[in-house]
Design an enzyme around this catalytic site. Sequence first.
Site, PDB file in Angstrom:
ATOM      1  N   ALA A  75      10.030  -7.276   0.050  1.00  0.00           N
ATOM      2  CA  ALA A  75       9.013  -6.238  -0.183  1.00  0.00           C
ATOM      3  C   ALA A  75       7.897  -6.841  -1.036  1.00  0.00           C
ATOM      4  O   ALA A  75       8.022  -7.964  -1.539  1.00  0.00           O
ATOM      5  CB  ALA A  75       9.653  -5.040  -0.867  1.00  0.00           C
TER       6      ALA A  75
ATOM      7  N   CYS B  34      -3.806   1.229   6.577  1.00  0.00           N
ATOM      8  CA  CYS B  34      -4.250   0.520   7.789  1.00  0.00           C
ATOM      9  C   CYS B  34      -4.905   1.472   8.787  1.00  0.00           C
ATOM     10  O   CYS B  34      -5.687   1.042   9.628  1.00  0.00           O
ATOM     11  CB  CYS B  34      -3.091  -0.234   8.426  1.00  0.00           C
ATOM     12  SG  CYS B  34      -1.606   0.758   8.560  1.00  0.00           S
TER      13      CYS B  34
ATOM     14  N   ASN C 200       0.806  -1.231   0.000  1.00  0.00           N
ATOM     15  CA  ASN C 200       0.000   0.000   0.000  1.00  0.00           C
ATOM     16  C   ASN C 200       0.837   1.279   0.000  1.00  0.00           C
ATOM     17  O   ASN C 200       0.404   2.301  -0.516  1.00  0.00           O
ATOM     18  CB  ASN C 200      -1.025   0.007   1.142  1.00  0.00           C
ATOM     19  CG  ASN C 200      -0.417  -0.211   2.491  1.00  0.00           C
ATOM     20  OD1 ASN C 200       0.707  -0.699   2.625  1.00  0.00           O
ATOM     21  ND2 ASN C 200      -1.156   0.151   3.528  1.00  0.00           N
TER      22      ASN C 200
ATOM     23  N   GLY D 117       1.055  -6.039   7.474  1.00  0.00           N
ATOM     24  CA  GLY D 117       0.097  -6.641   6.547  1.00  0.00           C
ATOM     25  C   GLY D 117      -1.159  -7.042   7.297  1.00  0.00           C
ATOM     26  O   GLY D 117      -1.486  -6.460   8.333  1.00  0.00           O
ATOM     27  N   SER D 118      -1.824  -8.055   6.797  1.00  0.00           N
ATOM     28  CA  SER D 118      -3.112  -8.421   7.395  1.00  0.00           C
ATOM     29  C   SER D 118      -2.918  -9.186   8.704  1.00  0.00           C
ATOM     30  O   SER D 118      -1.887  -9.839   8.917  1.00  0.00           O
ATOM     31  CB  SER D 118      -3.924  -9.268   6.412  1.00  0.00           C
ATOM     32  OG  SER D 118      -3.242 -10.480   6.171  1.00  0.00           O
TER      33      SER D 118
ATOM     34  N   GLU E 109       2.764  -5.080  12.637  1.00  0.00           N
ATOM     35  CA  GLU E 109       1.856  -3.953  12.361  1.00  0.00           C
ATOM     36  C   GLU E 109       0.754  -4.528  11.484  1.00  0.00           C
ATOM     37  O   GLU E 109       0.969  -4.778  10.304  1.00  0.00           O
ATOM     38  CB  GLU E 109       2.585  -2.826  11.609  1.00  0.00           C
ATOM     39  CG  GLU E 109       3.750  -2.233  12.337  1.00  0.00           C
ATOM     40  CD  GLU E 109       3.360  -1.406  13.539  1.00  0.00           C
ATOM     41  OE1 GLU E 109       2.154  -1.268  13.828  1.00  0.00           O
ATOM     42  OE2 GLU E 109       4.269  -0.907  14.215  1.00  0.00           O
TER      43      GLU E 109
HETATM   44  P1  NAD Z   1      -2.652 -10.707   2.244  1.00  0.00           P
HETATM   45  O1  NAD Z   1      -3.024 -10.916   3.652  1.00  0.00           O
HETATM   46  O2  NAD Z   1      -2.564 -11.878   1.331  1.00  0.00           O
HETATM   47  O3  NAD Z   1      -1.218  -9.978   2.138  1.00  0.00           O
HETATM   48  C1  NAD Z   1      -0.861  -8.845   2.884  1.00  0.00           C
HETATM   49  C2  NAD Z   1       0.659  -8.666   2.722  1.00  0.00           C
HETATM   50  O4  NAD Z   1       1.315  -9.774   3.320  1.00  0.00           O
HETATM   51  C3  NAD Z   1       1.130  -8.664   1.264  1.00  0.00           C
HETATM   52  O5  NAD Z   1       2.150  -7.713   1.130  1.00  0.00           O
HETATM   53  C4  NAD Z   1       1.665 -10.067   1.032  1.00  0.00           C
HETATM   54  O6  NAD Z   1       2.735 -10.090   0.099  1.00  0.00           O
HETATM   55  C5  NAD Z   1       2.159 -10.457   2.394  1.00  0.00           C
HETATM   56  N1  NAD Z   1       2.042 -11.887   2.657  1.00  0.00           N
HETATM   57  C6  NAD Z   1       0.982 -12.688   2.404  1.00  0.00           C
HETATM   58  N2  NAD Z   1       1.215 -13.952   2.818  1.00  0.00           N
HETATM   59  C7  NAD Z   1       2.465 -13.944   3.340  1.00  0.00           C
HETATM   60  C8  NAD Z   1       3.288 -14.936   3.938  1.00  0.00           C
HETATM   61  N3  NAD Z   1       2.866 -16.205   4.117  1.00  0.00           N
HETATM   62  N4  NAD Z   1       4.521 -14.570   4.355  1.00  0.00           N
HETATM   63  C9  NAD Z   1       4.963 -13.306   4.212  1.00  0.00           C
HETATM   64  N5  NAD Z   1       4.236 -12.325   3.666  1.00  0.00           N
HETATM   65  C10 NAD Z   1       3.001 -12.639   3.232  1.00  0.00           C
HETATM   66  O7  NAD Z   1      -3.675  -9.696   1.678  1.00  0.00           O
HETATM   67  P2  NAD Z   1      -3.687  -8.774   0.414  1.00  0.00           P
HETATM   68  O8  NAD Z   1      -4.808  -9.175  -0.474  1.00  0.00           O
HETATM   69  O9  NAD Z   1      -2.339  -8.576  -0.208  1.00  0.00           O
HETATM   70  O10 NAD Z   1      -4.050  -7.441   1.166  1.00  0.00           O
HETATM   71  C11 NAD Z   1      -5.322  -7.285   1.727  1.00  0.00           C
HETATM   72  C12 NAD Z   1      -5.311  -7.233   3.210  1.00  0.00           C
HETATM   73  O11 NAD Z   1      -4.022  -7.064   3.732  1.00  0.00           O
HETATM   74  C13 NAD Z   1      -6.106  -6.029   3.642  1.00  0.00           C
HETATM   75  O12 NAD Z   1      -7.395  -6.407   3.952  1.00  0.00           O
HETATM   76  C14 NAD Z   1      -5.374  -5.479   4.824  1.00  0.00           C
HETATM   77  O13 NAD Z   1      -5.957  -5.941   6.018  1.00  0.00           O
HETATM   78  C15 NAD Z   1      -4.021  -6.085   4.769  1.00  0.00           C
HETATM   79  N6  NAD Z   1      -2.950  -5.112   4.531  1.00  0.00           N
HETATM   80  C16 NAD Z   1      -2.583  -4.348   5.582  1.00  0.00           C
HETATM   81  C17 NAD Z   1      -1.584  -3.428   5.408  1.00  0.00           C
HETATM   82  C18 NAD Z   1      -1.149  -2.572   6.553  1.00  0.00           C
HETATM   83  O14 NAD Z   1      -0.569  -1.520   6.315  1.00  0.00           O
HETATM   84  N7  NAD Z   1      -1.362  -2.990   7.811  1.00  0.00           N
HETATM   85  C19 NAD Z   1      -0.978  -3.270   4.177  1.00  0.00           C
HETATM   86  C20 NAD Z   1      -1.391  -4.083   3.107  1.00  0.00           C
HETATM   87  C21 NAD Z   1      -2.389  -5.015   3.302  1.00  0.00           C
END
Ligand code: NAD
Length: 476
Positions: A172, A280, A148, A224-225, A246
């Site tokens: 990244a 987020c 993001n 991330g999520s 985070e």
């Molecule tokens: P996702 O949960 O699949 O991925 C989120 C991030 O985590 C991505 O950058 C992805 O590359 C990474 N990721 C996924 N699986 C991983 C693993 N096993 N090991 C290491 N990294 C991994 O979801 P998405 O479709 O990419 O994003 C949507 C959701 O992610 C959103 O609903 C939001 O909650 C969350 N998100 C949060 C932030 C934040 O700033 N907190 C940023 C981006 C996405």
Amino acid sequence: MYPDLNLFIGGKWRKSQSDMAVLNPATEEEIGRLPCATQQDLDDALEAAVKGFALWRNTSPRARADTILRAARLMRDRQEEIATSITLEHGKPLPQARLEVIRGAEFFEWDAGEAMRTYGRVIPAAPGHKFTVHHQPVGVVAAFSPWNFPMSQPARKIAGALASGCSVILKAAEETPAGAIHIAKAFEDAGLPAGVLNLVFGNPADISGYLIPKDPVRLVAFTGSTTVGRHLSTLAAQHDTRVLMELGGHAPVIICEDTDVQTAAASSAVRKMRNAGQVCTSPTRFFAHESIFDDYAAGFVERAKATIVGNGMEEGVEMGPTANERRVPVLTDLVEDACAKGATLATGGARHGEKGYFFQPTVLLNVPDTARIMQEEPFGPIAVINPVSSLDHAISQANSVPYGLAGYAFTNRADYIDQLIDRVEVGNLSINTLEASMPETPFGGVKSSGYGREGGTEGLDNYMDIKNVWHSATIT
Ligand code: NAD
């Protein structure tokens, strides 16, 4: 204007056996090919990071700070080039990408200063004895940053690690690799020793699954999520490895009856649509006192409808596409579910245009608590506006989700502000502004939004071990 994409391992750029496409989310066109790290690449990155750590932990904090500041200066000098890459791969309007570059540089500048302030302490002891507390870098950090904010998200993690004396292997986001690549280039040009910063890409689950169990890795830093964060925390726990998480948010905004309703409404709509809601800390659940609900909702909807949506490279565009194809069906489903359960769709609610991953600025009114969007973070340009009967009602609604990252309120009443500070369950509360954090303020969540803080004087704590030393003048 889009860079050549490579892995950065042991101070050298390299391709790999396989690669994947990077797309422009506004046009769906391929803009680059990203190499995917093999196990050999990851082993090389681990070996390089171990060597880099041995060197960097013994580099003086001032010398570390000088290198970080030189790299930050280069990022500022390269603002236009970096911002253009960010807009091409992420879709956000160019002016917002330019601000992101400056914010990324500011994270480095703040943590560079903090590198020289990782003070220990002296604890009073009996004569002939000394107790001293020392902060020492934790070791190799495996960091994972999301898509993001292609530059400022990696910046947070690299800044904290490097300022503390750690080395890093950063994975990244594959959708938006150029921000991290520009950071690595700036550090290479600033003279960072080989191996201190390593950059890899590939299948996220394969890379985290391979790196986290490895012995040299002492900290997992992830943004991330919540679902993925929980998975990585579990994996790290099996190897007694520390984590900095985070995670998601679902920020409430409480609009009290004493506020300037129209100004608050316009500001709310603009802030909601920033980065197409993919933040987020994005404000999502708006709780307006019932005496001002109609005026607030009308002002919000009017400003949301006026949002100029388009390709972020075009002049005047306020909101770009969502960053990847996955978001559009997720957002559509959340809107359909809310409407099926009785919400009113005031504007938007569907894909925007036919090319690119655009979603319309969307406002839902009077959404029942049973709708999925009341619990699930939309991570897109959707706002929910509901009436509340009192501050107590608003606070209980604000706290009704598992998340606790950012929260906001509009009011000037001192008694309300006291209540909000005491009772809203978030790591970051903002009053009369929808900005959530600065490099000098600690940022992070409570509840399922994660643990640990980035930025502020607290930021480097995550990257350091605490060692207590008991020194007796004579053998006892
Ligand atoms: P996702 O949960 O699949 O991925 C989120 C991030 O985590 C991505 O950058 C992805 O590359 C990474 N990721 C996924 N699986 C991983 C693993 N096993 N090991 C290491 N990294 C991994 O979801 P998405 O479709 O990419 O994003 C949507 C959701 O992610 C959103 O609903 C939001 O909650 C969350 N998100 C949060 C932030 C934040 O700033 N907190 C940023 C981006 C996405």
